[in-house]
Design a protein around this motif. Structure first.
Motif, PDB file in Angstrom:
ATOM      1  N   LEU A 210       0.849  -1.184   0.000  1.00 49.69           N
ATOM      2  CA  LEU A 210       0.000   0.000   0.000  1.00 49.69           C
ATOM      3  C   LEU A 210       0.886   1.236   0.000  1.00 49.69           C
ATOM      4  O   LEU A 210       1.929   1.268   0.656  1.00 49.69           O
ATOM      5  N   GLU A 211       0.458   2.256  -0.726  1.00 50.93           N
ATOM      6  CA  GLU A 211       1.153   3.545  -0.760  1.00 50.93           C
ATOM      7  C   GLU A 211       0.237   4.608  -0.137  1.00 50.93           C
ATOM      8  O   GLU A 211      -0.883   4.818  -0.599  1.00 50.93           O
ATOM      9  N   TYR A 212       0.725   5.270   0.929  1.00 47.39           N
ATOM     10  CA  TYR A 212      -0.023   6.315   1.614  1.00 47.39           C
ATOM     11  C   TYR A 212       0.574   7.678   1.259  1.00 47.39           C
ATOM     12  O   TYR A 212       1.797   7.847   1.276  1.00 47.39           O
ATOM     13  N   SER A 213      -0.299   8.664   1.018  1.00 48.01           N
ATOM     14  CA  SER A 213       0.205  10.027   0.803  1.00 48.01           C
ATOM     15  C   SER A 213      -0.826  11.048   1.267  1.00 48.01           C
ATOM     16  O   SER A 213      -2.026  10.910   1.001  1.00 48.01           O
ATOM     17  N   SER A 214      -0.359  12.039   2.000  1.00 47.41           N
ATOM     18  CA  SER A 214      -1.184  13.167   2.450  1.00 47.41           C
ATOM     19  C   SER A 214      -0.245  14.213   3.023  1.00 47.41           C
ATOM     20  O   SER A 214       0.988  14.057   2.986  1.00 47.41           O
ATOM     21  N   GLU A 215      -0.819  15.261   3.597  1.00 46.98           N
ATOM     22  CA  GLU A 215      -0.006  16.267   4.280  1.00 46.98           C
ATOM     23  C   GLU A 215       0.756  15.652   5.447  1.00 46.98           C
ATOM     24  O   GLU A 215       1.823  16.127   5.834  1.00 46.98           O
ATOM     25  N   TYR A 216       0.215  14.554   6.007  1.00 48.17           N
ATOM     26  CA  TYR A 216       0.771  13.963   7.228  1.00 48.17           C
ATOM     27  C   TYR A 216       1.512  12.647   7.004  1.00 48.17           C
ATOM     28  O   TYR A 216       2.249  12.208   7.883  1.00 48.17           O
ATOM     29  N   VAL A 217       1.309  12.025   5.855  1.00 46.21           N
ATOM     30  CA  VAL A 217       1.821  10.669   5.654  1.00 46.21           C
ATOM     31  C   VAL A 217       2.507  10.553   4.301  1.00 46.21           C
ATOM     32  O   VAL A 217       1.975  10.990   3.275  1.00 46.21           O
ATOM     33  N   ASP A 218       3.675   9.941   4.324  1.00 45.03           N
ATOM     34  CA  ASP A 218       4.374   9.556   3.095  1.00 45.03           C
ATOM     35  C   ASP A 218       4.986   8.188   3.393  1.00 45.03           C
ATOM     36  O   ASP A 218       6.086   8.091   3.925  1.00 45.03           O
ATOM     37  N   ASN A 341     -11.806   4.904  14.947  1.00 43.06           N
ATOM     38  CA  ASN A 341     -12.887   4.693  13.994  1.00 43.06           C
ATOM     39  C   ASN A 341     -13.356   5.989  13.353  1.00 43.06           C
ATOM     40  O   ASN A 341     -14.393   6.029  12.679  1.00 43.06           O
ATOM     41  N   ALA A 342     -12.576   7.039  13.565  1.00 45.53           N
ATOM     42  CA  ALA A 342     -12.784   8.301  12.860  1.00 45.53           C
ATOM     43  C   ALA A 342     -11.720   8.503  11.796  1.00 45.53           C
ATOM     44  O   ALA A 342     -11.785   9.463  11.037  1.00 45.53           O
ATOM     45  N   SER A 343     -10.740   7.590  11.736  1.00 42.43           N
ATOM     46  CA  SER A 343      -9.548   7.896  10.960  1.00 42.43           C
ATOM     47  C   SER A 343      -8.791   6.629  10.579  1.00 42.43           C
ATOM     48  O   SER A 343      -8.727   5.673  11.364  1.00 42.43           O
ATOM     49  N   CYS A 344      -8.221   6.637   9.379  1.00 41.91           N
ATOM     50  CA  CYS A 344      -7.262   5.581   9.057  1.00 41.91           C
ATOM     51  C   CYS A 344      -6.183   5.578  10.138  1.00 41.91           C
ATOM     52  O   CYS A 344      -5.785   6.635  10.630  1.00 41.91           O
ATOM     53  N   HIS A 345      -5.744   4.399  10.511  1.00 42.30           N
ATOM     54  CA  HIS A 345      -4.749   4.338  11.581  1.00 42.30           C
ATOM     55  C   HIS A 345      -3.776   3.187  11.390  1.00 42.30           C
ATOM     56  O   HIS A 345      -3.974   2.295  10.566  1.00 42.30           O
ATOM     57  N   LEU A 346      -2.720   3.257  12.169  1.00 43.38           N
ATOM     58  CA  LEU A 346      -1.682   2.235  12.210  1.00 43.38           C
ATOM     59  C   LEU A 346      -1.539   1.807  13.662  1.00 43.38           C
ATOM     60  O   LEU A 346      -1.971   2.513  14.569  1.00 43.38           O
ATOM     61  N   ALA A 347      -0.934   0.650  13.888  1.00 44.99           N
ATOM     62  CA  ALA A 347      -0.704   0.210  15.264  1.00 44.99           C
ATOM     63  C   ALA A 347       0.730  -0.249  15.427  1.00 44.99           C
ATOM     64  O   ALA A 347       1.227  -1.072  14.646  1.00 44.99           O
ATOM     65  N   LEU A 348       1.377   0.289  16.438  1.00 45.63           N
ATOM     66  CA  LEU A 348       2.694  -0.195  16.840  1.00 45.63           C
ATOM     67  C   LEU A 348       2.522  -1.471  17.654  1.00 45.63           C
ATOM     68  O   LEU A 348       1.619  -1.584  18.481  1.00 45.63           O
ATOM     69  N   ASP A 387      -7.375  14.647   3.098  1.00 46.89           N
ATOM     70  CA  ASP A 387      -6.558  14.628   1.875  1.00 46.89           C
ATOM     71  C   ASP A 387      -5.766  13.326   1.717  1.00 46.89           C
ATOM     72  O   ASP A 387      -4.886  13.232   0.848  1.00 46.89           O
ATOM     73  N   LEU A 388      -6.087  12.321   2.516  1.00 49.65           N
ATOM     74  CA  LEU A 388      -5.320  11.072   2.446  1.00 49.65           C
ATOM     75  C   LEU A 388      -5.702  10.263   1.216  1.00 49.65           C
ATOM     76  O   LEU A 388      -6.878  10.056   0.913  1.00 49.65           O
ATOM     77  N   ASN A 389      -4.672   9.775   0.523  1.00 48.09           N
ATOM     78  CA  ASN A 389      -4.842   8.833  -0.578  1.00 48.09           C
ATOM     79  C   ASN A 389      -4.111   7.543  -0.238  1.00 48.09           C
ATOM     80  O   ASN A 389      -2.967   7.585   0.245  1.00 48.09           O
ATOM     81  N   VAL A 390      -4.763   6.421  -0.469  1.00 51.78           N
ATOM     82  CA  VAL A 390      -4.145   5.114  -0.268  1.00 51.78           C
ATOM     83  C   VAL A 390      -4.323   4.308  -1.539  1.00 51.78           C
ATOM     84  O   VAL A 390      -5.452   4.123  -2.008  1.00 51.78           O
ATOM     85  N   TYR A 391      -3.206   3.847  -2.101  1.00 50.62           N
ATOM     86  CA  TYR A 391      -3.231   3.052  -3.324  1.00 50.62           C
ATOM     87  C   TYR A 391      -2.764   1.632  -3.035  1.00 50.62           C
ATOM     88  O   TYR A 391      -1.805   1.424  -2.280  1.00 50.62           O
ATOM     89  N   GLY A 392      -3.446   0.663  -3.636  1.00 51.19           N
ATOM     90  CA  GLY A 392      -2.977  -0.704  -3.604  1.00 51.19           C
ATOM     91  C   GLY A 392      -2.015  -0.937  -4.761  1.00 51.19           C
ATOM     92  O   GLY A 392      -2.307  -0.538  -5.899  1.00 51.19           O
ATOM     93  N   PRO A 401      -6.573   2.848  -6.773  1.00 46.22           N
ATOM     94  CA  PRO A 401      -7.037   3.625  -5.618  1.00 46.22           C
ATOM     95  C   PRO A 401      -7.932   2.806  -4.684  1.00 46.22           C
ATOM     96  O   PRO A 401      -8.828   2.093  -5.129  1.00 46.22           O
ATOM     97  N   ILE A 402      -7.669   2.920  -3.392  1.00 45.96           N
ATOM     98  CA  ILE A 402      -8.517   2.322  -2.362  1.00 45.96           C
ATOM     99  C   ILE A 402      -9.211   3.428  -1.567  1.00 45.96           C
ATOM    100  O   ILE A 402     -10.412   3.395  -1.353  1.00 45.96           O
ATOM    101  N   ILE A 403      -8.417   4.408  -1.126  1.00 46.77           N
ATOM    102  CA  ILE A 403      -8.930   5.616  -0.471  1.00 46.77           C
ATOM    103  C   ILE A 403      -8.504   6.806  -1.318  1.00 46.77           C
ATOM    104  O   ILE A 403      -7.333   6.944  -1.659  1.00 46.77           O
ATOM    105  N   LYS A 404      -9.451   7.661  -1.689  1.00 43.79           N
ATOM    106  CA  LYS A 404      -9.154   8.842  -2.483  1.00 43.79           C
ATOM    107  C   LYS A 404      -9.735  10.056  -1.770  1.00 43.79           C
ATOM    108  O   LYS A 404     -10.947  10.122  -1.517  1.00 43.79           O
ATOM    109  N   ASP A 405      -8.867  11.027  -1.434  1.00 41.94           N
ATOM    110  CA  ASP A 405      -9.273  12.218  -0.690  1.00 41.94           C
ATOM    111  C   ASP A 405     -10.088  11.832   0.544  1.00 41.94           C
ATOM    112  O   ASP A 405     -11.142  12.410   0.841  1.00 41.94           O
TER     113      ASP A 405
END
Length: 413
Positions: A210-218, A341-348, A387-392, A401-405
């Protein structure tokens, strides 16, 4: 609004039937704050009506928790009595279900030495690691729900008016959890079907990354061979269906913990062991967090990352549309169950073994060979935004595209 008996009963019925789904003759352990007393009374009644036997309640008092951290020597905080472990393990081995009422005070331990909190938390995680396997492998039914408490509600609405804050939070919870609908159980069944559709689509795709891109994620996240996406309801070893998290808006899987590269910044605060971590940034190289910084709670973040060998690696990637009901509330809940559950997230930390084919039958070393992380911790943090985009990325290198804007780009989602 003070919830009526009818509203509390309706919420309890939903929790017992769609959340933990306790079966006839099955034991149930409820972990709850003392402020949830009225709701727990309804839960116990619903559990008995469902045929449960041996219903036990483990009460939690945050005032006493704080006093314990303030006064006990570290040697006591790090000691987990055998009877605590035995109680949990006996319950799980006998096939009992577990229900957690999660409503923490986000600032409870803010003036406690972060090292004391970290060491106590690690000791408890180590002592209960075998019990945790019953949960992360869905061997038994388990579920988490929340109810308002004064400290939590006042934090959300930034007010000293506890009565008004609690009233407002009850309204929000009933909306988000679908209790305000005529038939909450049917509403949850319909919601699960939507998540199952997305889950099945992603499982069929078997993306390579997966490729993530936004103001906060690369970020680039490698996916393991035969990974499994989950979301909505789950099924225990016994065949009983249940909903682990209420609310839930996510579909999630495990990354290949060795194949994460790039940077992420949080978009909501993380409440970790009674301390807030915020304005933080993590840099990953070959899966490991190699750099970090935080505007608030940096020392707590350091202890989190130092928990064990697996705590600097990811164990979960979860996709949530930015327009989820929790996001639409425009509130920060300071409670991972809601904020995740308001936001795409990751877990350590630890992955769910069920996120790889046959993973529930594998030992830790076998899981790691497949790229599935193991750890004493599992801590979600939010990275989603409008503004998050997630591509498979397919095995041929194509991007889809999986998540667009911030929203699903999957047909029918």
């Amino acid at each position: 609004m003070v919830p009526t008996k009818e509203q509390l009963s309706k919420y309890a019925h939903l929790t017992i039937k769609m959340g933990v789904n306790v079966q006839k003759g099955q034991a149930l352990l409820i972990n709850a704050p003392i402020e949830a007393r009225q709701f727990v009374h309804h839960l116990v009644e619903e559990a008995y009506e469902a045929g449960s036997e041996d219903v036990q309640v483990n009460w939690i008092d945050e005032v006493l928790t704080k006093k314990r951290y303030d006064h006990e020597p570290l040697s006591v905080l790090e000691h987990v009595p055998n009877w605590v472990v035995e109680r949990q393990m006996t319950h799980a081995k006998n096939g009992g279900a577990v229900l957690n009422i999660h409503a923490p005070n986000p600032d409870l331990l803010e003036d406690v030495d972060a090292e004391r909190v970290a060491k106590a938390s690690k000791a408890r995680s180590e002592a209960l690691k075998d019990f945790k396997k019953y949960i992360i492998n869905d061997k038994i039914q388990w579920s988490i729900v929340s109810v308002p408490t004064e400290a939590w509600a006042k934090k959300i609405f930034d007010t000293d008016d506890a009565d008004k804050a609690v009233e407002d939070l009850w309204k929000r919870i009933f909306q988000i959890i679908r209790v305000d609908q005529d038939d909450p159980i049917q509403a949850w069944k319909d919601h699960n079907e939507t998540l199952f559709h997305i889950r099945d689509y992603l499982n069929d795709k078997q993306y390579d990354a997966l490729e993530y891109s936004s103001e906060y994620v690369d970020l680039t996240v490698k996916l393991p061979e035969n990974h499994v996406w989950a979301g909505g309801g789950a099924v225990a070893e016994t065949g009983a269906s249940f909903n682990p998290n209420m609310p839930t808006e996510e579909v999630f899987t495990a990354p290949d913990f060795r194949g994460v590269n790039g940077t992420v910044q949080n978009t909501k605060p993380l409440n970790y062991n009674g301390n807030l971590i915020d304005d933080f940034k993590l840099t990953f190289k070959d899966g490991e967090v190699v750099e970090f910084e935080a505007g608030k709670g940096e020392e707590t973040l350091k202890h989190l990352l130092d928990s064990d060998e697996g705590s600097k690696y990811l164990g979960e990637i979860a996709l949530v549309p930015h327009s989820s009901p929790i996001s639409q509330s425009e509130l920060v809940f300071f409670n991972t169950l809601y904020d995740e559950n308001a936001s795409c997230h990751l877990a350590l930390g630890s992955a769910y073994p069920t996120n790889v084919e046959g993973g529930e039958k594998l030992e830790d070393e076998e899981l790691k060979e497949k790229g599935i992380n193991t750890s004493l911790i599992h801590e979600d943090f939010m990275v989603g935004s409008a503004d998050l985009n997630v591509y498979g990325v397919t095995k041929d290198g194509d991007q889809e595209p999986i998540i667009k804007d911030g929203e699903w780009a999957i047909k029918g989602a």
